[in-house]
Enzyme design. Structure first.
Site, PDB file in Angstrom:
ATOM      1  N   SER A  46      39.614  43.383  39.902  1.00  0.00           N
ATOM      2  CA  SER A  46      39.048  42.456  38.922  1.00  0.00           C
ATOM      3  C   SER A  46      40.191  41.782  38.178  1.00  0.00           C
ATOM      4  CB  SER A  46      38.090  43.179  37.976  1.00  0.00           C
ATOM      5  OG  SER A  46      38.779  44.124  37.203  1.00  0.00           O
ATOM      6  N   GLY A  77      39.894  39.686  35.280  1.00  0.00           N
ATOM      7  CA  GLY A  77      39.451  39.113  34.008  1.00  0.00           C
ATOM      8  C   GLY A  77      38.714  37.805  34.228  1.00  0.00           C
ATOM      9  N   GLY A  90      38.166  36.104  37.689  1.00  0.00           N
ATOM     10  CA  GLY A  90      37.210  36.562  38.696  1.00  0.00           C
ATOM     11  C   GLY A  90      37.632  37.840  39.368  1.00  0.00           C
ATOM     12  N   GLY A 118      34.497  45.452  33.065  1.00  0.00           N
ATOM     13  CA  GLY A 118      34.794  46.147  34.321  1.00  0.00           C
ATOM     14  C   GLY A 118      33.665  47.106  34.702  1.00  0.00           C
ATOM     15  N   ASP A 119      33.120  47.790  33.701  1.00  0.00           N
ATOM     16  CA  ASP A 119      32.017  48.727  33.974  1.00  0.00           C
ATOM     17  C   ASP A 119      30.784  47.965  34.478  1.00  0.00           C
ATOM     18  OD1 ASP A 119      33.777  50.524  32.883  1.00  0.00           O
ATOM     19  OD2 ASP A 119      32.787  50.596  30.933  1.00  0.00           O
TER      20      ASP A 119
HETATM   21  N1  LIG Z   1      36.329  35.595  29.977  1.00  0.00           N
HETATM   22  C1  LIG Z   1      35.550  35.883  31.026  1.00  0.00           C
HETATM   23  N2  LIG Z   1      34.635  34.988  31.470  1.00  0.00           N
HETATM   24  C2  LIG Z   1      33.837  35.278  32.531  1.00  0.00           C
HETATM   25  N3  LIG Z   1      33.878  36.439  33.200  1.00  0.00           N
HETATM   26  C3  LIG Z   1      34.763  37.369  32.820  1.00  0.00           C
HETATM   27  C4  LIG Z   1      35.647  37.156  31.703  1.00  0.00           C
HETATM   28  N4  LIG Z   1      36.399  38.279  31.549  1.00  0.00           N
HETATM   29  C5  LIG Z   1      35.996  39.140  32.511  1.00  0.00           C
HETATM   30  N5  LIG Z   1      35.022  38.608  33.288  1.00  0.00           N
HETATM   31  C6  LIG Z   1      34.334  39.236  34.425  1.00  0.00           C
HETATM   32  O1  LIG Z   1      34.443  40.648  34.284  1.00  0.00           O
HETATM   33  C7  LIG Z   1      35.119  41.224  35.419  1.00  0.00           C
HETATM   34  C8  LIG Z   1      35.910  42.437  34.981  1.00  0.00           C
HETATM   35  O2  LIG Z   1      36.870  42.049  34.023  1.00  0.00           O
HETATM   36  P1  LIG Z   1      38.294  42.734  33.890  1.00  0.00           P
HETATM   37  O3  LIG Z   1      38.833  42.337  32.551  1.00  0.00           O
HETATM   38  O4  LIG Z   1      39.123  42.406  35.070  1.00  0.00           O
HETATM   39  O5  LIG Z   1      37.907  44.283  33.982  1.00  0.00           O
HETATM   40  P2  LIG Z   1      38.311  45.534  33.103  1.00  0.00           P
HETATM   41  O6  LIG Z   1      37.315  45.534  31.968  1.00  0.00           O
HETATM   42  O7  LIG Z   1      38.134  46.685  34.023  1.00  0.00           O
HETATM   43  O8  LIG Z   1      39.733  45.306  32.650  1.00  0.00           O
HETATM   44  C9  LIG Z   1      35.939  40.071  35.994  1.00  0.00           C
HETATM   45  O9  LIG Z   1      36.237  40.280  37.362  1.00  0.00           O
HETATM   46  C10 LIG Z   1      34.996  38.887  35.769  1.00  0.00           C
HETATM   47  O10 LIG Z   1      33.998  38.845  36.766  1.00  0.00           O
HETATM   48  O1  LIG Z   2      38.301  56.355  30.033  1.00  0.00           O
HETATM   49  P1  LIG Z   2      39.225  55.260  29.575  1.00  0.00           P
HETATM   50  O2  LIG Z   2      40.035  54.687  30.688  1.00  0.00           O
HETATM   51  O3  LIG Z   2      40.049  55.690  28.409  1.00  0.00           O
HETATM   52  O4  LIG Z   2      38.323  54.071  29.113  1.00  0.00           O
HETATM   53  C1  LIG Z   2      37.311  54.258  28.183  1.00  0.00           C
HETATM   54  C2  LIG Z   2      36.861  52.957  27.651  1.00  0.00           C
HETATM   55  O5  LIG Z   2      36.456  52.140  28.720  1.00  0.00           O
HETATM   56  C3  LIG Z   2      35.226  51.495  28.413  1.00  0.00           C
HETATM   57  O6  LIG Z   2      34.245  52.094  29.228  1.00  0.00           O
HETATM   58  C4  LIG Z   2      35.336  50.024  28.690  1.00  0.00           C
HETATM   59  O7  LIG Z   2      35.798  49.816  29.997  1.00  0.00           O
HETATM   60  P2  LIG Z   2      35.966  48.377  30.659  1.00  0.00           P
HETATM   61  O8  LIG Z   2      36.274  47.406  29.552  1.00  0.00           O
HETATM   62  O9  LIG Z   2      37.071  48.555  31.652  1.00  0.00           O
HETATM   63  O10 LIG Z   2      34.678  48.069  31.331  1.00  0.00           O
HETATM   64  C5  LIG Z   2      34.932  51.795  26.973  1.00  0.00           C
HETATM   65  O11 LIG Z   2      33.564  51.956  26.732  1.00  0.00           O
HETATM   66  C6  LIG Z   2      35.693  53.081  26.733  1.00  0.00           C
HETATM   67  O12 LIG Z   2      36.099  53.197  25.412  1.00  0.00           O
END
Ligand SMILES: Nc1ncnc2c1ncn2[C@@H]1O[C@H](COP(=O)(O)OP(=O)(O)O)[C@@H](O)[C@H]1O
Ligand SMILES: O=P(O)(O)OC[C@H]1O[C@](O)(COP(=O)(O)O)[C@@H](O)[C@@H]1O
Length: 311
Positions: free
Chosen positions: A222, A224, A227, A254-255
């Site tokens: 992923s 952000g 995409g 991400g979740d």
């Molecule tokens: N600003 C945004 N606008 C639209 N979609 C987003 C945005 N940020 C994240 N996403 C969506 O959420 C997915 C996961 O985001 P990401 O930040 O890569 O994951 P994580 O929370 O695990 O760090 C991305 O692949 C995208 O599909």
């Molecule tokens: O277990 P980790 O890696 O510390 O992450 C926990 C955090 O991740 C989250 O699930 C959010 O994860 P994402 O933003 O990656 O989807 C929060 O709810 C939680 O505080």
């Protein structure tokens, strides 16, 4: 229908807030958006539940502050396999600034004793046999070594269960030895895993290939707002969701993506449709303070704007 469970070894309360700008070293006034029972696997389960996929949740919960989790499990009718341990579940702080920057403070939580771990391994390997797909989500708490984590994961994959692994750092590196069926690192997690920066899409794709060659059937990266990328035997594809203009909190994006991927797998959607759907769910997630899709109809206009490309 495939039976699904999520496991969260390091649950968390998320304290989510918003402020104009974080000023380090001074007092900052923060608008509270909520204090939510969370942790990666719980967030995934919440979204799946909203999408009408029954899901069981397991992992560890601190005995001293478990009430809000129990209310949530009861109100969402999530099957609760959590093992209660001494101490408190941690509180993580998530702050969104007006320009959309999000700063996470992920605290450490309860300590898992060797006895806790022993009973968890025995119980989980027993109850996990009822499931076709298990998502292991989030960090590992104090007391569990990466080696112990990886050995448990190997026993799980040996049971022929589809395992999705969404973790980071040493847990991700060690977890790869168990050959999970799918992993979903974000760009930063992939960079940590591969050991260097990945400046562009071609470098990201190359790094994902290296991981695939270690025997991981599906690598979803992923990126952000940019995409995501999915490499598998079926094909290599990129999804680009419409950019969210009004970011409330990226926590749980991400979740939500992992939940969207599971939704596609359970409903036997094609690889393209699965990633497009997961992109829409995750893009929706950033427009709200908490995770969940209380009205799935709201996903339709986002889904229509997701751009898919084969690479
Ligand atoms: N600003 C945004 N606008 C639209 N979609 C987003 C945005 N940020 C994240 N996403 C969506 O959420 C997915 C996961 O985001 P990401 O930040 O890569 O994951 P994580 O929370 O695990 O760090 C991305 O692949 C995208 O599909
Ligand atoms: O277990 P980790 O890696 O510390 O992450 C926990 C955090 O991740 C989250 O699930 C959010 O994860 P994402 O933003 O990656 O989807 C929060 O709810 C939680 O505080």
């Amino acid at each position: 229908m495939m039976k699904v469970a999520t496991i969260t070894l390091n649950t968390a309360y998320d304290l989510v807030g918003r402020l104009d700008r974080i000023n380090l070293g001074t007092v900052n006034a923060v608008e509270t958006l909520g204090l939510f029972p969370a942790g990666k696997g719980i967030n995934v389960a919440k979204v799946l539940n909203d999408l009408n996929i029954p899901v069981c949740v397991g992992g560890f919960l601190g005995k001293e502050n478990q009430k809000d989790f129990e209310h949530m499990f009861a109100s969402l009718k999530l099957e609760d396999k959590f093992q209660r341990v001494d101490g408190k579940t941690r509180i993580n702080v998530k702050l969104t600034e007006t320009d959309g920057d999000v700063t996470d403070f992920n605290f450490s939580g309860y300590q898992i004793t060797p006895q806790d771990w022993q009973s968890f391994v025995a119980n989980s390997l027993e109850y996990c046999q009822q499931f076709d797909l298990i998502a292991i989500c989030g960090s590992i708490p104090k007391g569990i070594s990466p080696k112990a984590f990886s050995d448990w994961l190997t026993q799980l994959t040996d049971l022929n269960i589809k395992v999705i692994l969404d973790t980071n750092k040493t847990a991700l590196t060690a977890g790869l030895d168990a050959k999970p069926w799918l992993i979903k690192p974000n760009q930063h997690e992939l960079e940590e895993l591969i050991g260097h920066e990945l400046p562009d899409l071609s470098a990201i794709k190359q790094a994902a290939e290296v991981i695939r060659n270690k025997g991981i059937a599906n690598v979803v990266v992923s990126l952000g707002a940019e995409g995501s990328l999915w490499l598998s035997d079926e094909g290599n594809i990129i999804a680009c969701p419409p950019k969210c203009e009004n970011i409330v909190s990226t926590v749980g994006a991400g979740d939500s993506m992992v939940a969207g991927l599971i939704y596609g797998l359970v409903n036997q959607l094609s690889q393209q449709d699965t990633l497009a759907f997961a992109s829409a769910v995750s893009a929706w997630a950033v427009s709200q303070s908490n995770v969940g899709v209380t009205n799935p109809d709201l996903l339709k206009p986002i889904l229509e704007k997701v751009e898919m490309t084969s690479i």
